[in-house]
Structure formats: C-alpha cells, structure tokens
Design an enzyme around this catalytic site. Structure first.
Site, PDB file in Angstrom:
ATOM      1  N   GLU A  47       0.818  -1.216   0.000  1.00 12.40           N
ATOM      2  CA  GLU A  47       0.000   0.000   0.000  1.00 12.40           C
ATOM      3  C   GLU A  47       0.851   1.263   0.000  1.00 12.40           C
ATOM      4  O   GLU A  47       0.516   2.238  -0.671  1.00 12.40           O
ATOM      5  CB  GLU A  47      -0.965   0.007   1.189  1.00 12.40           C
ATOM      6  CG  GLU A  47      -2.096  -1.014   1.079  1.00 12.40           C
ATOM      7  CD  GLU A  47      -2.976  -0.811  -0.152  1.00 12.40           C
ATOM      8  OE1 GLU A  47      -2.966   0.290  -0.732  1.00 12.40           O
ATOM      9  OE2 GLU A  47      -3.675  -1.765  -0.536  1.00 12.40           O
ATOM     10  N   GLN A  52       0.140   6.683  -5.316  1.00 11.47           N
ATOM     11  CA  GLN A  52       0.435   7.500  -6.512  1.00 11.47           C
ATOM     12  C   GLN A  52       1.394   6.803  -7.466  1.00 11.47           C
ATOM     13  O   GLN A  52       2.144   7.453  -8.187  1.00 11.47           O
ATOM     14  CB  GLN A  52       1.027   8.863  -6.090  1.00 11.47           C
ATOM     15  CG  GLN A  52       0.087   9.684  -5.248  1.00 11.47           C
ATOM     16  CD  GLN A  52      -1.057  10.226  -6.062  1.00 11.47           C
ATOM     17  OE1 GLN A  52      -0.906  11.132  -6.835  1.00 11.47           O
ATOM     18  NE2 GLN A  52      -2.236   9.632  -5.909  1.00 11.47           N
ATOM     19  N   THR A  53       1.401   5.501  -7.440  1.00 13.66           N
ATOM     20  CA  THR A  53       2.377   4.751  -8.227  1.00 13.66           C
ATOM     21  C   THR A  53       1.693   3.546  -8.865  1.00 13.66           C
ATOM     22  O   THR A  53       0.871   2.891  -8.234  1.00 13.66           O
ATOM     23  CB  THR A  53       3.538   4.279  -7.327  1.00 13.66           C
ATOM     24  OG1 THR A  53       4.026   5.405  -6.588  1.00 13.66           O
ATOM     25  CG2 THR A  53       4.675   3.690  -8.128  1.00 13.66           C
ATOM     26  N   TYR A  92       8.671   9.931  -4.709  1.00 10.49           N
ATOM     27  CA  TYR A  92       8.047  10.318  -3.436  1.00 10.49           C
ATOM     28  C   TYR A  92       8.821   9.726  -2.254  1.00 10.49           C
ATOM     29  O   TYR A  92       8.338   8.851  -1.541  1.00 10.49           O
ATOM     30  CB  TYR A  92       6.574   9.902  -3.403  1.00 10.49           C
ATOM     31  CG  TYR A  92       5.682  10.811  -4.205  1.00 10.49           C
ATOM     32  CD1 TYR A  92       5.948  12.162  -4.303  1.00 10.49           C
ATOM     33  CD2 TYR A  92       4.566  10.315  -4.863  1.00 10.49           C
ATOM     34  CE1 TYR A  92       5.127  13.006  -5.047  1.00 10.49           C
ATOM     35  CE2 TYR A  92       3.745  11.152  -5.606  1.00 10.49           C
ATOM     36  CZ  TYR A  92       4.038  12.496  -5.688  1.00 10.49           C
ATOM     37  OH  TYR A  92       3.229  13.317  -6.423  1.00 10.49           O
ATOM     38  N   TYR A 130      -6.606   6.833   3.525  1.00  8.44           N
ATOM     39  CA  TYR A 130      -6.776   5.751   2.558  1.00  8.44           C
ATOM     40  C   TYR A 130      -6.060   4.487   3.011  1.00  8.44           C
ATOM     41  O   TYR A 130      -6.634   3.401   3.054  1.00  8.44           O
ATOM     42  CB  TYR A 130      -6.270   6.144   1.159  1.00  8.44           C
ATOM     43  CG  TYR A 130      -5.987   4.912   0.359  1.00  8.44           C
ATOM     44  CD1 TYR A 130      -7.031   4.197  -0.227  1.00  8.44           C
ATOM     45  CD2 TYR A 130      -4.701   4.373   0.280  1.00  8.44           C
ATOM     46  CE1 TYR A 130      -6.797   2.998  -0.886  1.00  8.44           C
ATOM     47  CE2 TYR A 130      -4.459   3.182  -0.377  1.00  8.44           C
ATOM     48  CZ  TYR A 130      -5.507   2.498  -0.953  1.00  8.44           C
ATOM     49  OH  TYR A 130      -5.278   1.302  -1.580  1.00  8.44           O
ATOM     50  N   ASP A 148      -9.706   5.591  -2.899  1.00 10.87           N
ATOM     51  CA  ASP A 148      -8.526   6.064  -3.622  1.00 10.87           C
ATOM     52  C   ASP A 148      -9.000   6.688  -4.938  1.00 10.87           C
ATOM     53  O   ASP A 148     -10.187   6.866  -5.152  1.00 10.87           O
ATOM     54  CB  ASP A 148      -7.563   4.904  -3.875  1.00 10.87           C
ATOM     55  CG  ASP A 148      -8.078   4.002  -4.970  1.00 10.87           C
ATOM     56  OD1 ASP A 148      -9.311   3.822  -5.061  1.00 10.87           O
ATOM     57  OD2 ASP A 148      -7.274   3.491  -5.766  1.00 10.87           O
ATOM     58  N   CYS A 200     -13.096   0.603 -15.820  1.00 10.70           N
ATOM     59  CA  CYS A 200     -13.578   1.953 -15.532  1.00 10.70           C
ATOM     60  C   CYS A 200     -12.387   2.917 -15.505  1.00 10.70           C
ATOM     61  O   CYS A 200     -12.142   3.614 -14.524  1.00 10.70           O
ATOM     62  CB  CYS A 200     -14.341   1.972 -14.211  1.00 10.70           C
ATOM     63  SG  CYS A 200     -15.369   3.435 -13.971  1.00 10.70           S
ATOM     64  N   CYS A 207     -17.441   0.252 -20.816  1.00  7.88           N
ATOM     65  CA  CYS A 207     -18.721   0.080 -20.118  1.00  7.88           C
ATOM     66  C   CYS A 207     -19.434  -1.223 -20.514  1.00  7.88           C
ATOM     67  O   CYS A 207     -20.149  -1.806 -19.704  1.00  7.88           O
ATOM     68  CB  CYS A 207     -19.623   1.278 -20.386  1.00  7.88           C
ATOM     69  SG  CYS A 207     -18.920   2.835 -19.785  1.00  7.88           S
ATOM     70  N   CYS A 210     -18.590  -3.931 -18.228  1.00 11.12           N
ATOM     71  CA  CYS A 210     -18.602  -3.608 -16.801  1.00 11.12           C
ATOM     72  C   CYS A 210     -19.735  -4.300 -16.049  1.00 11.12           C
ATOM     73  O   CYS A 210     -20.894  -4.223 -16.468  1.00 11.12           O
ATOM     74  CB  CYS A 210     -18.716  -2.096 -16.610  1.00 11.12           C
ATOM     75  SG  CYS A 210     -18.724  -1.618 -14.873  1.00 11.12           S
ATOM     76  N   CYS A 216     -25.179   2.074 -13.281  1.00 18.28           N
ATOM     77  CA  CYS A 216     -24.322   3.249 -13.432  1.00 18.28           C
ATOM     78  C   CYS A 216     -25.057   4.413 -14.090  1.00 18.28           C
ATOM     79  O   CYS A 216     -25.460   4.340 -15.256  1.00 18.28           O
ATOM     80  CB  CYS A 216     -23.094   2.875 -14.242  1.00 18.28           C
ATOM     81  SG  CYS A 216     -21.921   4.238 -14.431  1.00 18.28           S
TER      82      CYS A 216
END
Length: 355
Positions: A47, A52-53, A92, A130, A148, A200, A207, A210, A216
DNA sequence: GAAACGTGGAG
DNA sequence: TCTCCAAGTTT
C-alpha cells in the site's frame, strides 16, 4: 427486513462476483479461494509503494524488498541508506523515510504486529486515511470505506456526481460508504480498484464489459468518460540550477546524502546549486576549473520543470573530501541509489565522455 | 484548503 | 511531443 431494493448491496454483490472470476494475481495478494489471511506486513508495504504509483512500477520493488527484508522486524533493523537506495527510482521519497520510521514503530511499540484498527493504523508514519482503511480491510477483514483515485472515479460515474474534485470528496465518500458491504470489505476495495484500473479507466472506459453498468448513472447518460469532473490544473513553473560532477582521477565521483525535508530528501545526490527561477549561487565542492557539459539535463517533477546545467571537473586521486559525503566508484554508479534526476545527470556525463 | 512531493507509461 | 495520471500523505 426492508422491502425496497438495496442498491448498494446489489452493486457490491455484482462487483464481488466479477472479482471472484477476474481478480488480478499480484505478489501481495493471497491466491484466489485461499484460506490464508494476507500478511499485514506485505499488505502495508504494497500500500505504501502503491501510493500515486502504478502496479507495474511497484512489482519489481515489492519483490526486491520482500526478498531482502521478509518481515517488519527485518526492515526495522535495516541500514537506512540501504533502504533509501533500494527505493531509488520509485519516487516520493518521503514514503521511504516514513517506511523506516513506521517499521521501527511497529517493531518497538507493537512487538512487530501491526495495529488492526483504522485508528491505530492511521497513527503510523506515512499511513493516511486511505492506507489505514485499506490495511484494516484487506489485512484484518474490517469493514472500512476505502477511497482512492480509482474509487473516486468509479463512484463519480456510478452516481453521476457533477461536483468537481476535490470539492466532491465528501459526497464520494458518503456514496462509497453506502455501497461498501459489511463483509468482504477487503475484497470489495480491491475489486473497486481492479475495476478502476481495467474497465472503468479515465479515458475510453469499457462500459460494455462492466459488471456495474446496469447501476451506473453515467453510463445511462452515455457519458461515463466525462466523470469525474476535475478542477483545472495550474501551469508548471520552470526552474534552473547547476549540478556539479566532481570526478577523481581514479574513477570516483563525489556524492552526498541530501537533507531530509527538501526535494529528494534522504537520497543520495550530486552537489547542486539549489533550484529556482534563476540559477542560485550555491557553493561548488571545489573552486574553479569547472567545464560545462554541452547539453543540460531536463527533468519534470510534479509541480515544476527543471533544467540542470552540468559542470564537471577532474581532481587528483589524493584530493581531500570536500565535506560530508563519499567518493563513489564510477563502475558501480548504478548501485549508488541515485534518484532518477541524478541518474540522468550521470548518464549524460558518461555519454559525453571526454568532452 | 492548498501546495509540496517523483516517476514512467499510455494514448 | 505532450498531456494525463497513478492503491496519497504531510505541512
């Protein structure tokens, strides 16, 4: 017993059924149908790395970290510089500093066991809302609302939320809460993230494939791709700087450890002038005789663009260290743990050769 | 709330 | 080449 349809329950069941058939196999997941509970250390490590990766970028790092430091105690006992070097290239770098602090806190304050509640996890360095929710759900089977960027996109579309991000966050969170099931919250969270990264997706969402399309609102409107609405982003300023490549006659280059708190903090780096609108007057690690490399090094960070002018100088082998730092052998420069910016500089210097 | 904080892959 | 953006956290 409520008579009306529970839309949230429907969505969760449809998504979990899809997940049971299509879950991605990832190094930090237990095999499908396995009775084994996931190892909280591996869940936590994944996690943090995934913040951001992309998954593709994380996998080789995750494999190397877990092979070298199989437990949180092992990581807590590791040499800091080795951990930072192992993180080099992933970006980061505050994550790596917090990773070490967190491993030590868990080892020393919790006897090597991660807290099993959101609140307890949230207090650890580098663990925000998160990540605490994700670990609580995935590693400890707690019901937690895991939000997220994937979940933001999926939920924005499911409910056709018109409010732009980030103002829509409270709405999105409430909606995510409403569809999070009481059981299997960890699978549900991972299913939402798998959905967000496979079908998504931001552009050209699939779609027709999905499992949630019948629920949706955005799909019903025929404009899933327009969600989530986002506030316009600002332009990146351009900064300039000098970087000094000080090379000893016996094939060593001078590298320093960058101070925490600044860009690339805690990482190995080359001496530099500082970066700003105009080139700052930093102090070079030796006086005079610098030769400027023909081509500057360009790099783009999250919030600014950087042009670094490279200056190089050769000194005798018996040259004294210019300060705290070390002479690093050029034939092992790949192991110096340089973040990508400085790895680029090294590449440029090597390519330039003698002039 | 806004800004700082990396990097590489996709389209 | 360029823009977008990714399993966010901290200050």
């Amino acid at each position: 017993m409520p008579v009306e349809h529970n839309i949230g329950e429907e969505v969760a069941q449809a998504l979990l059924a899809h997940y049971d058939r299509h879950a991605r196999s990832l190094p930090w997941r237990t095999p499908p149908g396995s009775r084994n509970l996931p190892d909280p250390y591996r869940v936590w490590l994944s996690e943090i790395m995934l913040q951001q990766t992309t998954v593709a970028a994380v996998i080789p790092y995750f494999d190397r970290f877990t092979a070298r430091w199989p437990t949180v105690q092992a990581l807590a006992a590791a040499d800091e510089a080795e951990v930072m070097a192992a993180w080099a290239g992933l970006g980061y770098y505050a994550r790596a500093r917090n990773l070490i602090a967190c491993a030590r806190a868990v080892t020393e304050q919790y006897g090597g066991r991660f807290p099993d509640t959101e609140e307890g996890l949230r207090a650890l360095p580098g663990v925000g809302a998160y990540t605490a929710a994700a670990i609580a759900a995935i590693a400890f089977q707690r019901r937690a609302v895991v939000v997220d960027a994937n979940v933001e996109r999926v939920v924005s579309r499911l409910f056709a939320i018109e409010t732009p991000l980030p103002a829509s966050r409270p709405l999105i969170r409430a909606a995510a809460d409403a569809i999070t099931p009481e059981t299997r919250a960890g699978d549900f969270a991972q299913a939402m993230m798998d959905l967000g990264s496979s079908l998504c997706v931001p552009r050209n969402p699939q779609c027709l494939l999905c499992p949630l399309r019948s629920s949706c609102a955005a799909h019903r409107e025929g404009r899933a791709e327009t969600y989530p609405v986002k506030a316009p982003k600002k332009e990146k300023p351009h900064r300039l700087g000098l970087v000094w490549w000080l090379e000893r006659a016996d094939g060593h280059v001078w590298i320093e450890r960058r101070e925490d708190k600044r860009m690339l903090g805690g990482m190995a780096g080359l001496p530099d002038s500082g970066w700003d609108k105009a080139i700052e007057r930093g102090v070079p690690p030796a006086a005079g005789g610098w030769i400027t490399l023909n081509r500057p090094v360009e790099h783009v960070f999250t919030h600014f663009r950087l042009t670094l002018t490279v200056q190089r100088k050769r000194v005798p082998t018996d040259t004294a260290p210019p300060g705290p730092g070390q002479w690093w052998p050029l034939d092992r420069i790949g192991e110096a743990g340089l973040p990508t910016l400085f790895a680029k500089v090294a590449r440029a210097v090597m390519k330039a050769g003698n002039d």
